[in-house]
Design a protein around this motif. Structure first.
Motif, short mmCIF file in Angstrom:
data_model
loop_
_atom_site.label_atom_id
_atom_site.label_comp_id
_atom_site.label_asym_id
_atom_site.label_seq_id
_atom_site.Cartn_x
_atom_site.Cartn_y
_atom_site.Cartn_z
N ASP A 169 0.92 -1.06 0.18
CA ASP A 169 -0.09 -0.07 -0.09
C ASP A 169 0.83 1.05 -0.04
O ASP A 169 1.30 1.56 0.93
CB ASP A 169 -1.07 0.13 1.35
N LEU A 170 1.12 1.71 -1.13
CA LEU A 170 2.10 2.88 -1.40
C LEU A 170 1.67 4.16 -0.56
O LEU A 170 2.52 4.82 -0.04
CB LEU A 170 2.27 3.24 -2.85
N ASP A 171 0.44 4.31 -0.13
CA ASP A 171 0.02 5.48 0.67
C ASP A 171 -0.60 5.14 1.92
O ASP A 171 -1.23 5.69 2.63
CB ASP A 171 -1.29 6.03 0.02
N GLY A 172 0.16 3.71 2.31
CA GLY A 172 -0.52 3.38 3.66
C GLY A 172 0.38 3.85 4.96
O GLY A 172 0.91 4.63 4.80
N ASP A 173 0.16 3.23 6.09
CA ASP A 173 0.38 3.87 7.33
C ASP A 173 2.14 3.52 7.24
O ASP A 173 2.65 2.58 6.90
CB ASP A 173 -0.14 3.08 8.39
N PRO A 174 2.85 4.49 7.89
CA PRO A 174 4.19 4.21 8.05
C PRO A 174 4.32 3.16 8.92
O PRO A 174 3.74 2.68 10.00
CB PRO A 174 4.85 5.55 8.93
N CYS A 175 5.61 2.41 8.73
CA CYS A 175 5.83 0.91 9.20
C CYS A 175 6.98 1.30 10.24
O CYS A 175 7.94 1.96 10.05
CB CYS A 175 6.23 -0.18 8.30
N PRO A 176 7.12 0.58 11.39
CA PRO A 176 8.40 0.82 12.13
C PRO A 176 9.60 0.64 11.48
O PRO A 176 10.70 1.09 12.03
CB PRO A 176 8.14 -0.22 13.37
N CYS A 177 9.74 -0.20 10.56
CA CYS A 177 10.92 -0.41 9.66
C CYS A 177 11.27 0.75 8.88
O CYS A 177 12.78 0.90 8.37
CB CYS A 177 10.61 -1.63 8.60
#
Length: 319
Positions: A169-177
């Motif tokens: 999901d290119l516009d998804g939530d930021p991931c901790p990674c």
């Protein structure tokens, strides 16, 4: 008859498990300690030494030819170091060197826990006999590993197949990674529960808001709970399909706590996969539950040791 044995370590944020394993996957003796994850790195290593010391008390220890380690990651097999997210005291920690010293110089092979699970499933589980497979752990995080041309493929650092951090999901939530819209950010257990809570689902009185609770609600007909699992399934399907397009896997094996939801996960997962795996060479991709359960880390560490060390026993199918 090959009388060599393998020692295996499965290192995670909750427990450090060890076993002596023979060439057909029997765990002959076990040892375990809680992981002192909030302590200094040397204290964590003391727990590893305690597990190895308990295994070494068994008279069969003299037959151990190599040691395999499956560790929470990131790991770097090229340097023998680990930096598990859930063990803050270990950052670029020289685990292989310390374990080699503890086992009197025996060869030590390090892989990430997703690769270990993959080696276990290829040796004793649902991917046995398959030449090209993706094996996944869907739990607190999402990890995985690959079997290519009939052998588990760990990659240069031991992290190949880490499907949890493919962006779907290119516009998804930021991931901790540091990425955005990763499979893990949508499909891990905590994120399934988070999404359900955001959409209005509430656990029963006295029940913790976990993925397992969401799964129970979904089985009881809760639409919000079912939708959270369906969204997770689509993320997993997109990651599987992308992997299949790249390396032509024939089967995807899914284990971990979230896979325990059964049809609540696998039915929408197989349905979503049909939407993503559309080309002829991936259309028949099979999706099945893992078989090795809680022993996957130990079995996989042993298999990795056997494959990575020519002096170890040849692993064969169990009976």
């Amino acid at each position: 008859m090959n009388t060599h044995l393998l020692a295996a370590l499965d290192i995670g944020g909750t427990k450090i498990a060890g076993a002596l394993v023979d060439g057909i996957g029997r765990l002959l003796v076990r040892a375990q300690r809680p992981t002192p994850a909030d302590r200094h790195g040397s204290v964590v290593m003391d727990a590893v030494r305690a597990v190895l010391g308990e295994l070494a008390e068994d008279p069969r220890w003299a037959r151990v030819s190599a040691v395999g380690i499956g560790s929470a990651g990131p790991v770097d097999a090229s340097t023998g170091t680990v930096s598990p997210v859930n063990i803050p005291g270990w950052r670029d920690y020289p685990l292989v060197r310390h374990v080699r010293e503890a086992v009197e110089g025996r060869p030590v092979v390090l892989v990430g826990d997703g690769v270990a699970m993959t080696a276990a499933e290829h040796w004793q589980g649902a991917a046995r006999g398959r030449d090209n497979a993706l094996c996944m752990v869907v739990s607190t995080g999402v990890g995985g590993g690959l079997v290519l041309d009939g052998r588990p493929y760990a990659g240069p650092t031991g992290n190949a197949g880490h499907i949890g951090h493919i962006s779907v999901d290119l516009d998804g939530d930021p991931c901790p990674c540091g990425g955005r819209g990763c499979v893990e950010r949508i499909a891990s257990g905590p994120n399934i529960a988070r999404r359900a809570l955001e959409q209005g689902w509430r656990p029963r009185d006295g029940e913790e808001p976990t993925a397992q609770a969401v799964a129970r609600a979904a089985r009881d007909g809760d639409r919000v709970a079912a939708a959270s699992f369906s969204r997770a399934a689509r993320a997993l399907a997109a990651g599987m399909a992308a992997t299949a397009m790249l390396v032509e896997i024939e089967i995807a094996v899914v284990g971990g706590g979230v896979a325990g939801a059964g049809d609540v996960l696998f039915t929408p997962l197989r349905r979503a996969l049909a939407d993503y795996a559309t080309l002829s060479f991936v259309r028949d991709l099979a999706v099945v539950p893992a078989m090795t359960g809680t022993d996957a880390g130990l079995l996989g560490a042993a298999a990795a040791a056997a494959l990575g060390h020519s002096g170890g026993p040849a692993v064969t199918a169990g009976v």
